[in-house]
Design a protein around this motif. Structure first.
Motif, PDB file in Angstrom:
ATOM      1  N   ASP A  13       6.110  -4.825   2.322  1.00 37.69           N
ATOM      2  CA  ASP A  13       5.941  -3.662   1.454  1.00 37.69           C
ATOM      3  C   ASP A  13       4.488  -3.342   1.135  1.00 37.69           C
ATOM      4  O   ASP A  13       4.058  -2.192   1.201  1.00 37.69           O
ATOM      5  N   SER A  14       3.695  -4.361   0.798  1.00 33.44           N
ATOM      6  CA  SER A  14       2.302  -4.095   0.413  1.00 33.44           C
ATOM      7  C   SER A  14       1.490  -3.565   1.587  1.00 33.44           C
ATOM      8  O   SER A  14       0.634  -2.688   1.424  1.00 33.44           O
ATOM      9  N   MET A  15       1.763  -4.074   2.783  1.00 31.96           N
ATOM     10  CA  MET A  15       1.051  -3.570   3.960  1.00 31.96           C
ATOM     11  C   MET A  15       1.496  -2.152   4.316  1.00 31.96           C
ATOM     12  O   MET A  15       0.693  -1.349   4.796  1.00 31.96           O
ATOM     13  N   ILE A  16       2.767  -1.843   4.096  1.00 39.02           N
ATOM     14  CA  ILE A  16       3.249  -0.479   4.338  1.00 39.02           C
ATOM     15  C   ILE A  16       2.501   0.502   3.439  1.00 39.02           C
ATOM     16  O   ILE A  16       2.065   1.574   3.883  1.00 39.02           O
ATOM     17  N   ILE A  17       2.345   0.129   2.177  1.00 38.52           N
ATOM     18  CA  ILE A  17       1.632   0.991   1.227  1.00 38.52           C
ATOM     19  C   ILE A  17       0.198   1.229   1.692  1.00 38.52           C
ATOM     20  O   ILE A  17      -0.308   2.363   1.666  1.00 38.52           O
ATOM     21  N   ARG A  18      -0.460   0.152   2.139  1.00 35.80           N
ATOM     22  CA  ARG A  18      -1.837   0.275   2.639  1.00 35.80           C
ATOM     23  C   ARG A  18      -1.888   1.163   3.874  1.00 35.80           C
ATOM     24  O   ARG A  18      -2.762   2.028   4.008  1.00 35.80           O
ATOM     25  N   ALA A  19      -0.962   0.932   4.805  1.00 39.76           N
ATOM     26  CA  ALA A  19      -0.981   1.667   6.069  1.00 39.76           C
ATOM     27  C   ALA A  19      -0.688   3.153   5.856  1.00 39.76           C
ATOM     28  O   ALA A  19      -1.283   4.018   6.513  1.00 39.76           O
ATOM     29  N   LYS A  20       0.226   3.454   4.942  1.00 38.27           N
ATOM     30  CA  LYS A  20       0.625   4.847   4.733  1.00 38.27           C
ATOM     31  C   LYS A  20      -0.558   5.717   4.318  1.00 38.27           C
ATOM     32  O   LYS A  20      -0.618   6.910   4.652  1.00 38.27           O
ATOM     33  N   LYS A  21      -1.517   5.129   3.637  1.00 36.59           N
ATOM     34  CA  LYS A  21      -2.686   5.887   3.175  1.00 36.59           C
ATOM     35  C   LYS A  21      -3.508   6.439   4.337  1.00 36.59           C
ATOM     36  O   LYS A  21      -4.262   7.399   4.173  1.00 36.59           O
ATOM     37  N   THR A  22      -3.381   5.845   5.523  1.00 31.23           N
ATOM     38  CA  THR A  22      -4.129   6.318   6.690  1.00 31.23           C
ATOM     39  C   THR A  22      -3.429   7.468   7.390  1.00 31.23           C
ATOM     40  O   THR A  22      -3.986   8.066   8.310  1.00 31.23           O
ATOM     41  N   GLY A  23      -2.186   7.745   7.009  1.00 37.11           N
ATOM     42  CA  GLY A  23      -1.417   8.807   7.648  1.00 37.11           C
ATOM     43  C   GLY A  23      -0.645   8.359   8.867  1.00 37.11           C
ATOM     44  O   GLY A  23      -0.062   9.185   9.579  1.00 37.11           O
ATOM     45  N   VAL A  24      -0.602   7.060   9.119  1.00 37.29           N
ATOM     46  CA  VAL A  24       0.103   6.533  10.281  1.00 37.29           C
ATOM     47  C   VAL A  24       1.615   6.685  10.103  1.00 37.29           C
ATOM     48  O   VAL A  24       2.117   6.757   8.979  1.00 37.29           O
ATOM     49  N   LYS A  25       2.341   6.723  11.222  1.00 38.21           N
ATOM     50  CA  LYS A  25       3.800   6.770  11.193  1.00 38.21           C
ATOM     51  C   LYS A  25       4.373   5.376  11.473  1.00 38.21           C
ATOM     52  O   LYS A  25       3.712   4.519  12.066  1.00 38.21           O
ATOM     53  N   PHE A  26       5.628   5.187  11.098  1.00 41.35           N
ATOM     54  CA  PHE A  26       6.297   3.896  11.204  1.00 41.35           C
ATOM     55  C   PHE A  26       7.611   4.044  11.976  1.00 41.35           C
ATOM     56  O   PHE A  26       8.113   5.155  12.174  1.00 41.35           O
ATOM     57  N   CYS A  27       8.169   2.924  12.407  1.00 43.63           N
ATOM     58  CA  CYS A  27       9.559   2.903  12.865  1.00 43.63           C
ATOM     59  C   CYS A  27      10.217   1.647  12.326  1.00 43.63           C
ATOM     60  O   CYS A  27       9.565   0.609  12.189  1.00 43.63           O
ATOM     61  N   THR A  63      14.769  -1.338   6.169  1.00 43.74           N
ATOM     62  CA  THR A  63      14.784  -0.128   5.340  1.00 43.74           C
ATOM     63  C   THR A  63      14.463  -0.475   3.891  1.00 43.74           C
ATOM     64  O   THR A  63      13.800   0.298   3.188  1.00 43.74           O
ATOM     65  N   GLY A  64      14.912  -1.648   3.445  1.00 45.86           N
ATOM     66  CA  GLY A  64      14.568  -2.097   2.095  1.00 45.86           C
ATOM     67  C   GLY A  64      13.066  -2.230   1.915  1.00 45.86           C
ATOM     68  O   GLY A  64      12.500  -1.827   0.885  1.00 45.86           O
ATOM     69  N   GLN A  65      12.392  -2.802   2.916  1.00 44.50           N
ATOM     70  CA  GLN A  65      10.934  -2.912   2.844  1.00 44.50           C
ATOM     71  C   GLN A  65      10.286  -1.532   2.885  1.00 44.50           C
ATOM     72  O   GLN A  65       9.302  -1.272   2.184  1.00 44.50           O
ATOM     73  N   ALA A  66      10.829  -0.648   3.703  1.00 43.43           N
ATOM     74  CA  ALA A  66      10.296   0.718   3.770  1.00 43.43           C
ATOM     75  C   ALA A  66      10.409   1.419   2.421  1.00 43.43           C
ATOM     76  O   ALA A  66       9.497   2.127   1.990  1.00 43.43           O
ATOM     77  N   LYS A  67      11.536   1.231   1.752  1.00 48.52           N
ATOM     78  CA  LYS A  67      11.710   1.799   0.415  1.00 48.52           C
ATOM     79  C   LYS A  67      10.658   1.241  -0.543  1.00 48.52           C
ATOM     80  O   LYS A  67      10.037   1.984  -1.312  1.00 48.52           O
ATOM     81  N   ARG A  68      10.484  -0.071  -0.491  1.00 52.63           N
ATOM     82  CA  ARG A  68       9.493  -0.709  -1.366  1.00 52.63           C
ATOM     83  C   ARG A  68       8.074  -0.234  -1.033  1.00 52.63           C
ATOM     84  O   ARG A  68       7.177  -0.298  -1.873  1.00 52.63           O
ATOM     85  N   GLY A  69       7.892   0.228   0.202  1.00 55.35           N
ATOM     86  CA  GLY A  69       6.606   0.774   0.617  1.00 55.35           C
ATOM     87  C   GLY A  69       6.488   2.271   0.399  1.00 55.35           C
ATOM     88  O   GLY A  69       5.557   2.901   0.901  1.00 55.35           O
ATOM     89  N   TRP A  70       7.443   2.878  -0.315  1.00 61.91           N
ATOM     90  CA  TRP A  70       7.396   4.288  -0.715  1.00 61.91           C
ATOM     91  C   TRP A  70       7.563   5.235   0.475  1.00 61.91           C
ATOM     92  O   TRP A  70       7.086   6.367   0.452  1.00 61.91           O
ATOM     93  N   LEU A  71       8.267   4.837   1.514  1.00 62.29           N
ATOM     94  CA  LEU A  71       8.405   5.698   2.686  1.00 62.29           C
ATOM     95  C   LEU A  71       9.582   6.661   2.550  1.00 62.29           C
ATOM     96  O   LEU A  71      10.631   6.316   2.007  1.00 62.29           O
ATOM     97  N   THR A  72       9.388   7.842   3.090  1.00 61.08           N
ATOM     98  CA  THR A  72      10.444   8.832   3.207  1.00 61.08           C
ATOM     99  C   THR A  72      10.908   8.885   4.663  1.00 61.08           C
ATOM    100  O   THR A  72      10.280   8.280   5.549  1.00 61.08           O
ATOM    101  N   ALA A  73      11.956   9.621   4.921  1.00 55.44           N
ATOM    102  CA  ALA A  73      12.451   9.739   6.299  1.00 55.44           C
ATOM    103  C   ALA A  73      11.390  10.334   7.217  1.00 55.44           C
ATOM    104  O   ALA A  73      11.280   9.959   8.388  1.00 55.44           O
ATOM    105  N   ASP A  74      10.563  11.230   6.699  1.00 55.78           N
ATOM    106  CA  ASP A  74       9.545  11.876   7.527  1.00 55.78           C
ATOM    107  C   ASP A  74       8.464  10.897   7.976  1.00 55.78           C
ATOM    108  O   ASP A  74       7.769  11.146   8.961  1.00 55.78           O
TER     109      ASP A  74
END
Length: 573
Positions: free
Chosen positions: A512-526, A544-555
């Motif tokens: 989750d914490s790394m997802i939050i950091r990565a999202k700030k760069t505008g990168v996409k995930f799968c 998906t639980g980790q993605a939620k904790r990382g504040w990710l949306t479907a987009d």
């Protein structure tokens, strides 16, 4: 279910046989363990319905191992296993769990330093006896000490899949026995944390004493810690502590909020309540002056009364969720149902237990639009990595199946990122793959600068689409490799590469914490299952639980895209 117990037993038998230098049997027991892990129903039900023939139909189960399974189901133990434990070096089965200790090293430590347990190993490290042995040194001691800490930390908490399976089994049993009005799990499990300490269950019922009685009489209980009219705690045979509380319906929402939020989240929420003239507890939201109860049934209305948008459980960590809720900026978090496909799947071509067709069939049953077959590349010998000829044979099978199924089947590979940052197949082969999932599987101790260059070099390749399990960690077993991940994330965004959220419970990588950091760069995930059998495709719930904790949306997640949009995304990478 007995599946996990049996699989763990067979894994341990394999380890003990390796310690005895037995050459081929360990692989057989591990294959059987993987086959059992992949089952979608309890193995005891299979045996009861179909007998030994049903057991032999399970991948990896032959006549000898079938006999062991029957013995376990009837007696709760396997005599061969008991003898192995007695014959093996004392403490060996515990030591082999420590990263960096293989059978030969354990034998060496036992013979030369009389090390028989993790405690002995720690003492030898602290007295610097390990570095005196040939082939070992100060760095070996440091690595082993870190591995011991990881092992002990992991055994304080359980993996999320164990926790969810246990919680759902308990809840299903109590629903069947007592039919409570409401029953759910709360705590860090509801927040989808990667590891869980114990399980909290909340129930609403008019028959609290009957519910408690059923709870303390469950089949798999090791001991009853406490028992009251509305609350009880038990420890199950798998070591998991489960606590149940029976609450009143008018306090259900406040209780769920109280027993779900992290300590820091709940403190902040109570402070907000006080500032607005309220007092918040597990029993409800009350006016501070008059003591009048304002709300208790609904979590949503509690947050709303306090001037906040509803905060989903995975975000309740006091990590800026209150600011978002205050201004109605809480994101619409991704759900498992948003996923249209799985882009990291293994079959029996490499180290999976099921055929390509079994995996494709399961994907179609789930309702996916597409699936990528991504067995290991040729350098990954330990995982039966595919030679170029074997990869081409796989392509032929995929072509044949593509005419049989409506789901799109992508030709892919989990390709090793080599030490110099190049990929494990030549360009003329990579050109023909629909999807290339790059992964680090070696050189975990590289210096940070070297590992960073290696990963970024791979992401600059036109062929790479996805960086698999980007940090390389195994929860409680291995820390991730050292790299400048902010630079890695920026390089991924710059080169239009996708970062994986690997859903294997032992990985959950990115976390989750790394997802939050990565999202700030505008990168996409799968979000991928990294399934090694068809039943493991359901592991995406954990990713998906980790993605939620990382504040990710479907987009934010590319495997929520349509097939055409996904392929355009790959074309731009």
């Amino acid at each position: 279910m007995k599946n996990r117990e049996l699989a763990n037993t067979f894994y341990e038998i394999a380890d003990l046989l390796e310690l005895e230098n037995v050459q081929w049997k360990p692989a057989a027991y591990r294959k059987a363990a993987r086959g059992i892990e992949n089952l979608t129903e309890d193995i005891s039900d299979i045996y009861e319905r179909e007998g030994t023939e049903g057991l032999k139909s399970i991948t990896g189960i032959g006549s000898n191992i079938c006999t062991h399974i029957v013995e376990y189901l009837k007696t709760g133990k396997i005599e061969k296993f008991e003898k192995l434990k007695k014959q093996s070096m004392s403490g060996a089965s515990e030591l082999i769990e420590i990263e960096g200790l293989g059978p030969k090293t354990i034998r060496k430590l036992h013979d030369e330093l009389d090390i028989k347990s993790i405690s002995d190993l720690r003492d030898a490290i602290l007295k610097h006896k390990i570095q005196e042995l040939e082939g070992m040194g100060e760095k070996t001691e440091q690595n082993l000490l870190e591995a011991i800490r990881n092992f002990e930390k992991s055994h304080e908490r359980m993996q999320i899949d164990v926790a969810i399976e246990t919680a759902e089994d308990v809840i299903s049993y109590l629903k069947e026995q007592n039919k409570p009005d409401i029953i759910n799990y709360a705590g860090s499990l509801r927040r989808m944390k990667e590891t869980i300490g114990d399980i909290d269950v909340l129930a609403v019922t008019d028959n609290s004493e009957e519910l408690i009685e059923s709870f303390v009489n469950m089949e798999d209980i090791e001991r009853i810690v406490s028992k009251g009219r509305t609350r009880s705690t038990v420890v199950l045979k798998n070591g998991v502590s489960v606590d149940i509380r029976v609450i009143k319906n008018e306090s259900y929402g406040s209780a769920m909020q109280y027993f779900t939020g992290s300590k820091q989240h709940n403190i902040e929420l109570r402070n907000i309540a006080l500032e607005k003239g309220y007092k918040l507890s597990e029993y409800g939201l009350f006016e501070k002056e008059s003591g009048k109860k304002i709300e208790g049934r609904s979590e949503e209305r509690i947050y709303g009364t306090l001037g906040l948008a509803f905060i989903p459980p995975p975000l309740r960590e006091n990590r800026s969720e209150f600011e978002a809720a205050k201004y109605d900026n809480v994101p619409d978090l991704i759900e498992v149902g948003d996923l249209r496909g799985d882009l990291h799947i293994h079959t029996d071509f490499s180290e999976g237990v099921d055929s390509i067709e079994s995996m494709v069939s399961m994907a179609e049953e789930i309702g996916y639009d597409y699936i990528a077959i991504t067995d290991h590349s040729r350098s990954r010998k330990v995982a039966n990595g595919l030679s170029i000829d074997e990869l081409k044979d796989q392509w032929k099978q995929i072509d044949d199946l593509s005419g049989k199924y409506s789901i799109k089947i992508l030709k892919g590979s989990e390709v090793d990122i080599l030490p110099d940052g190049n990929l494990d197949y030549p360009d003329n082969i990579l050109d023909k793959l629909d999807i290339v999932v790059g992964a680090i599987h070696s050189g975990f101790k590289y210096p940070e600068s070297k590992m960073t260059r290696r990963i970024i070099s791979a992401m600059e390749s036109e062929h790479l689409n996805i960086l698999a399990h980007p940090s390389g960690r195994l929860i409680g077993k291995r820390e991730g490799y050292k790299a400048d991940f902010d630079s890695v994330f920026e390089a991924a965004a710059r080169n239009n590469k996708i970062l994986e959220i690997n859903s294997q419970p032992k990985r959950l990588d990115l976390n989750d914490s790394m997802i939050i950091r990565a999202k700030k760069t505008g990168v996409k995930f799968c979000i991928n299952s990294d399934a090694h059998g068809s039943s493991q495709m359901e592991h995406v719930r954990y990713g998906t639980g980790q993605a939620k904790r990382g504040w990710l949306t479907a987009d934010d997640v590319v495997n929520t895209y349509t097939y055409n949009k996904l392929m355009k995304t790959f074309d731009n990478s």
